[in-house]
Design a protein around this motif. Structure first.
Motif, PDB file in Angstrom:
ATOM      1  N   LYS A 406      55.818  44.511 112.601  1.00 23.64           N
ATOM      2  CA  LYS A 406      56.592  43.946 111.375  1.00 23.64           C
ATOM      3  C   LYS A 406      58.040  43.523 111.665  1.00 23.64           C
ATOM      4  N   ASP A 416      49.752  41.529 105.714  1.00 21.37           N
ATOM      5  CA  ASP A 416      50.732  41.915 104.551  1.00 21.37           C
ATOM      6  C   ASP A 416      51.330  43.333 104.947  1.00 21.37           C
ATOM      7  N   TYR A 417      52.467  43.196 105.577  1.00 11.81           N
ATOM      8  CA  TYR A 417      52.815  44.386 106.110  1.00 11.81           C
ATOM      9  C   TYR A 417      53.287  45.290 104.896  1.00 11.81           C
ATOM     10  N   GLN A 418      53.778  44.766 103.690  1.00 13.07           N
ATOM     11  CA  GLN A 418      54.221  45.616 102.532  1.00 13.07           C
ATOM     12  C   GLN A 418      52.987  46.635 102.296  1.00 13.07           C
ATOM     13  N   LYS A 419      51.676  45.689 102.200  1.00  8.97           N
ATOM     14  CA  LYS A 419      50.584  46.545 101.644  1.00  8.97           C
ATOM     15  C   LYS A 419      50.143  47.657 102.665  1.00  8.97           C
ATOM     16  N   GLU A 421      52.030  49.273 104.857  1.00  8.43           N
ATOM     17  CA  GLU A 421      52.983  50.396 104.912  1.00  8.43           C
ATOM     18  C   GLU A 421      52.577  51.432 103.936  1.00  8.43           C
TER      19      GLU A 421
END
Length: 468
Positions: A406, A416-419, A421
Motif C-alpha cells: 500500500k 482495493d487497499y481500503q477494503k 485493510e
C-alpha cells in the motif's frame, strides 16, 4: 520393507542410465540433539532408501557401474549394541533384504574408494545436505567441503530424478497409506478446534497419531491460528471464536514415503460469512487444479489457473479489481497467494529437492520466474503419468506485506487497499491434497478428507473418539 527385487531393479535401472565409474551413496548417521548419546529420531537419506532400502544408521552403498556389482558397507552389531538395543541383524541378513551379496565393514570403505580414485575411476555422488555427511565425503574423497557441490555428479542427479519422480504402484500404495493416517490427524484437529484449546494440545494429538500409526511426521507440523504465516511452528496460542486454524501436516512410512495435507478449520466449528467466502474461493482453486492437471500440461499453467480463480473470487468480493488475466500476469494476486501451487512428493515431502529445486521442478523447457509469488513455485515443468504433486492454493492476509504494498501504491489498479485493510485480522486459509497424475488426468490420493464447508463443519461438530 518393499520386496528385495524392487531394490535390485532400481539399481539396475540406474546402471542403464549412467556411464561408467562408481556410484557412492552414503547413508545418514545418528544426529545428536544436545549431547552425543541423545539423538534425534533417525531419518535415513532418501536416495540411500530408494536404492538400498535399509533404515539404519552408519551404512553406505556402492553401485559399480563397470563391474555390475553392488556393495553394502557397514559394521556388524557389537555386544554394546545388543545390550542397549537388543538383538540386531547381521550385515548379511540386512543385505539379503535388498538383494546385495557383497558386504564389507565400514572401515574398508576408505581403502575401496582410494583404490578407485588411484585407478582413475570416476566417483559419482550427489551434493550432501548435512554437515556430517559433507565432512565424511570430504575425508573419503579428499575434496574440501566447499567444493563438494562442484565435484558432485550432474549425470547421477539427473538419473535419480528420472527414476524417482515417476512413482510405481508400490510407491503409490505406500503414499496412500500415509494419507490415510494424515486423514486421522486432520479430522482429529477439526474435532479439537474449540475455543479455549491451546494449539499445542492439537499439535500433540496429531504428532501422536503420526507415531502411533506411522513412522512419525514427514516434516515439522505447521498448526496455528495465525495462518497468514505460511510455515508457523509456534503452538502456544489459545483458540478463540472467530479465528481459523490452519493445520499442515503429514507422516511417513518405515520406508520413508510421505503424506502432506492441509486443512483450515473455523474455531468453534462454524464458518462465519466472511470466512466462508474466502474459503470457497480457495476450495474452488483447489478443485480447478484437480480438473486441470493432466499429462503434458505445465504445472506452472495449472498454478496460473488456480491464481485466476483466486483473483476472480477476490474481485467479486471487492478486494481486487480490474481485469483478472492482467492482474494475474502482473502478479497482483500474489499479495494474497504469495507461494507456489505445489511440489513433488514421495520419499521426501518436497521430493528430490535435496538435489536442487530447479533440477527437480524445472527443465530445458521451462525456467524459474523472478516474479514475486510465481518465483516460489517448486514444480513448474510438464506433468507426466506417475508424478505425485501437491495441490495447495491459499489466500492470506499478511499485515506487513499489505502495508508495504500500500505504501508503494503497488498494483493499486488491481487492489482495493481500503477494503483489504478490513481483513487485516483475518489470518489465512490453505487447502492441500496430494494428487497422482494418471494417463488422462489426475486422481486425489487417499481417502476423502473433509474439505467442503459442509464436510468440515460436520467433522468439527464431532467429538474425539466418535467413529461416525
Amino acid at each position: 520393507m518393499l520386496k528385495s527385487q524392487i531394490y535390485s531393479n532400481r539399481r539396475k535401472a540406474l546402471r542403464e542410465l549412467m556411464g561408467n565409474g562408481i556410484v557412492f551413496f552414503p547413508g545418514n548417521a545418528e544426529a545428536p540433539m544436545n549431547y552425543p548419546a541423545n539423538t534425534y529420531h533417525f531419518r535415513q537419506d532418501s536416495n540411500f532408501l530408494y536404492f538400498f532400502g535399509l533404515n539404519q544408521a552408519d551404512l553406505a552403498g556402492i553401485i559399480d557401474l563397470d563391474k555390475g556389482t553392488d556393495i553394502l558397507f557397514g559394521d556388524e552389531p557389537s555386544m554394546d549394541d545388543i545390550i542397549w538395543m537388543g538383538p540386531q541383524p547381521s550385515m548379511k541378513n540386512r543385505a539379503s533384504l535388498i538383494n546385495v551379496s557383497d558386504t564389507r565393514s565400514l572401515s574398508q570403505l576408505a581403502t575401496y574408494l582410494s583404490d578407485a580414485i588411484h585407478a582413475g575411476r570416476k566417483i559419482h555422488f550427489v551434493p550432501p545436505y548435512r554437515a556430517d555427511t559433507a565432512q565424511w565425503i570430504s575425508i573419503l574423497l579428499g575434496i574440501k567441503p566447499m567444493f563438494l557441490k562442484v565435484y558432485s555428479s550432474l549425470e547421477l542427479m539427473k538419473a535419480i530424478v528420472q527414476l524417482r519422480e515417476i512413482k510405481k504402484a508400490e510407491e503409490i500404495e505406500e503414499i496412500e497409506k500415509m494419507i490415510s493416517v494424515a486423514s486421522l490427524m486432520h479430522t482429529t484437529a477439526m474435532r479439537m478446534a474449540k475455543p479455549g484449546i491451546i494449539e499445542r494440545q492439537i499439535f500433540g494429538k496429531m504428532e501422536g497419531i503420526a507415531f502411533e500409526y506411522a513412522n512419525g511426521t514427514s516434516f515439522p507440523t505447521i498448526l496455528s491460528i495465525n495462518g497468514q504465516t505460511l510455515h508457523n511452528h509456534y503452538h502456544g496460542n489459545v483458540l478463540t471464536e472467530g479465528r481459523l486454524i490452519v493445520s499442515d501436516a503429514g507422516c511417513e512410512s518405515e520406508d520413508g514415503y510421505c503424506s502432506d495435507i492441509t486443512r483450515s478449520t473455523p474455531v468453534g466449528g462454524k464458518f462465519n460469512s466472511r470466512q466462508k467466502e474466502i474459503y470457497e474461493i480457495v476450495l474452488n482453486a483447489n478443485l480447478k487444479v484437480i480438473e486441470t492437471a493432466k499429462p503434458n500440461v505445465f504445472y506452472r499453467d495449472v498454478h496460473w489457473e488456480a491464481s485466476r480463480i483466486i483473483a476472480a473470487g477476490l474481485r467479486d468480493l471487492g478486494l481486487m479489481k480490474g481485469d483478472v488475466d492482467e492482474a494475474v500476469m502482473a502478479g497482483a494476486h500474489a499479495l494474497f497467494f504469495p507461494h507456489g501451487l505445489g511440489h513433488q512428493m514421495g520419499l521426501d515431502v518436497h521430493d528430490l529437492e535435496g538435489l536442487g529445486e530447479d533440477l527437480v521442478g524445472y527443465d530445458a523447457e521451462i525456467s524459474r520466474s523472478t516474479q514475486f509469488g510465481l518465483g516460489s513455485l517448486r514444480m513448474a515443468k510438464r506433468l507426466r503419468p506417475g508424478h505425485v504433486v501437491t495441490d495447495e492454493p491459499g489466500i492470506y492476509f499478511i499485515p506487513a506485506l499489505i502495508q508495504q504494498w500500500k505504501a508503494q501504491n503497488k498494483f493499486d489498479q488491481f487492489i482495493d487497499y481500503q477494503k483489504v485493510e478490513t481483513y487485516l485480522d483475518f489470518g489465512g486459509i490453505r487447502i492441500e491434497d496430494d494428487i497422482l497424475i494418471t494417463n488422462n488426468g489426475c486422481r486425489v490420493l487417499g481417502p476423502g478428507i473433509p474439505k467442503t464447508v459442509k464436510e468440515v463443519e460436520e467433522e468439527a461438530a464431532k467429538s474425539i473418539g466418535d467413529s461416525k
